[in-house]
Design a protein around this motif. Structure first.
Motif, short mmCIF file in Angstrom:
data_model
loop_
_atom_site.label_atom_id
_atom_site.label_comp_id
_atom_site.label_asym_id
_atom_site.label_seq_id
_atom_site.Cartn_x
_atom_site.Cartn_y
_atom_site.Cartn_z
N LEU A 291 0.25 -59.12 68.33
CA LEU A 291 1.21 -58.18 67.73
C LEU A 291 0.57 -57.19 66.77
N ILE A 292 -0.73 -57.30 66.59
CA ILE A 292 -1.44 -56.30 65.78
C ILE A 292 -1.38 -54.94 66.48
N LYS A 293 -1.45 -54.98 67.82
CA LYS A 293 -1.42 -53.73 68.59
C LYS A 293 0.01 -53.31 68.88
N LYS A 294 0.26 -52.03 68.74
CA LYS A 294 1.60 -51.48 68.93
C LYS A 294 2.11 -51.69 70.35
N GLU A 295 1.24 -51.57 71.33
CA GLU A 295 1.68 -51.72 72.74
C GLU A 295 2.25 -53.11 72.99
N PHE A 296 1.66 -54.15 72.39
CA PHE A 296 2.19 -55.49 72.55
C PHE A 296 3.49 -55.68 71.78
N ARG A 297 3.58 -55.06 70.60
CA ARG A 297 4.84 -55.14 69.83
C ARG A 297 5.97 -54.48 70.59
N ASP A 298 5.66 -53.33 71.24
CA ASP A 298 6.69 -52.63 72.01
C ASP A 298 7.23 -53.48 73.14
N VAL A 299 6.36 -54.23 73.81
CA VAL A 299 6.81 -55.11 74.90
C VAL A 299 7.58 -56.28 74.32
N ASP B 160 5.67 -50.96 53.85
CA ASP B 160 4.82 -50.94 55.03
C ASP B 160 5.69 -51.35 56.21
N HIS B 161 6.07 -50.38 57.01
CA HIS B 161 7.01 -50.64 58.11
C HIS B 161 6.39 -51.50 59.21
N VAL B 162 5.11 -51.34 59.48
CA VAL B 162 4.45 -52.15 60.51
C VAL B 162 4.43 -53.61 60.09
N ARG B 163 4.11 -53.84 58.81
CA ARG B 163 4.08 -55.22 58.31
C ARG B 163 5.46 -55.86 58.43
N GLN B 164 6.50 -55.11 58.09
CA GLN B 164 7.86 -55.64 58.21
C GLN B 164 8.21 -55.94 59.66
N MET C 214 9.12 -60.00 63.98
CA MET C 214 8.79 -60.54 65.30
C MET C 214 8.29 -61.98 65.20
N LEU C 215 7.47 -62.28 64.20
CA LEU C 215 7.00 -63.64 64.02
C LEU C 215 8.15 -64.58 63.65
N GLN C 216 9.10 -64.07 62.89
CA GLN C 216 10.28 -64.88 62.54
C GLN C 216 11.10 -65.20 63.79
N SER C 217 11.25 -64.20 64.67
CA SER C 217 11.99 -64.46 65.91
C SER C 217 11.24 -65.43 66.81
N LEU C 218 9.91 -65.44 66.73
CA LEU C 218 9.10 -66.37 67.50
C LEU C 218 9.27 -67.79 66.97
N ILE C 219 9.32 -67.92 65.64
CA ILE C 219 9.56 -69.23 65.04
C ILE C 219 10.93 -69.75 65.44
N GLU C 220 11.92 -68.87 65.46
CA GLU C 220 13.26 -69.25 65.89
C GLU C 220 13.28 -69.63 67.37
#
Length: 167
Positions: A135-143, A103-107, A112-118
């Protein structure tokens, strides 16, 4: 091979069925007219029609070099069902029970959550919760993925969450 030759020299597909349909049929000219035939021409010479004996009525079976085996008639539903089963078997054999589909979206969200923890947002913190919602929405992940610094990621996350709460 041209189409007409294919049918001209090929054996009949349903020879047994044709044989059943026409087994009792024979032409004696008693009730049929053939071109060039005159009434009373067939027979014993005195104008009477001679009916063939039952042995003569039996049609002569033609020999065939090849007898096609009985093919199971398949209708559309049977073909679609076979196609469905084949695709299911292929899918089941290609992935084993131990491997899960990727599941590419899950990965992507996990990275992104790992980079946020860092960046300093602990798991369970408000910032981490905001990220899981946004981050559930693609538009927010893209930003989010375009932001370079950890401070910029945290600041964007807080501002975006506040903007969403106002709406």
């Amino acid at each position: 091979m041209p189409l007409c030759k294919k049918f001209r020299f090929a054996p009949l597909d349903n020879e047994e069925d044709v044989e059943i349909m026409f087994s009792g049929a024979s032409c004696t000219n008693a009730n049929a007219v053939a071109s060039g035939a005159r009434e009373g021409s067939a027979g014993n010479g005195n104008g009477n029609v001679v009916h063939p004996s039952p042995a003569e009525k039996q049609p002569v079976k033609r020999g065939a070099a090849y007898k096609s085996p009985k093919k199971g008639k398949k209708n559309f539903r049977d073909m679609q069902f076979k196609r469905f089963v084949d695709s299911f078997v292929e899918k089941a054999s290609s992935s084993s029970a131990t491997s899960s589909p990727t599941d590419h979206v899950r990965q992507e969200i996990a990275e992104m959550l790992q980079s946020l923890i860092e960046a300093g947002a602990c798991e369970g913190s408000d910032e981490h919760f905001y990220a899981t919602q946004l981050l559930i929405k693609k538009e927010f992940r893209d930003v989010f993925v375009t932001l370079k610094t950890p401070e910029g990621k945290l600041a964007w996350l807080k501002r975006t969450w506040e903007e969403r709460k106002k709406r």
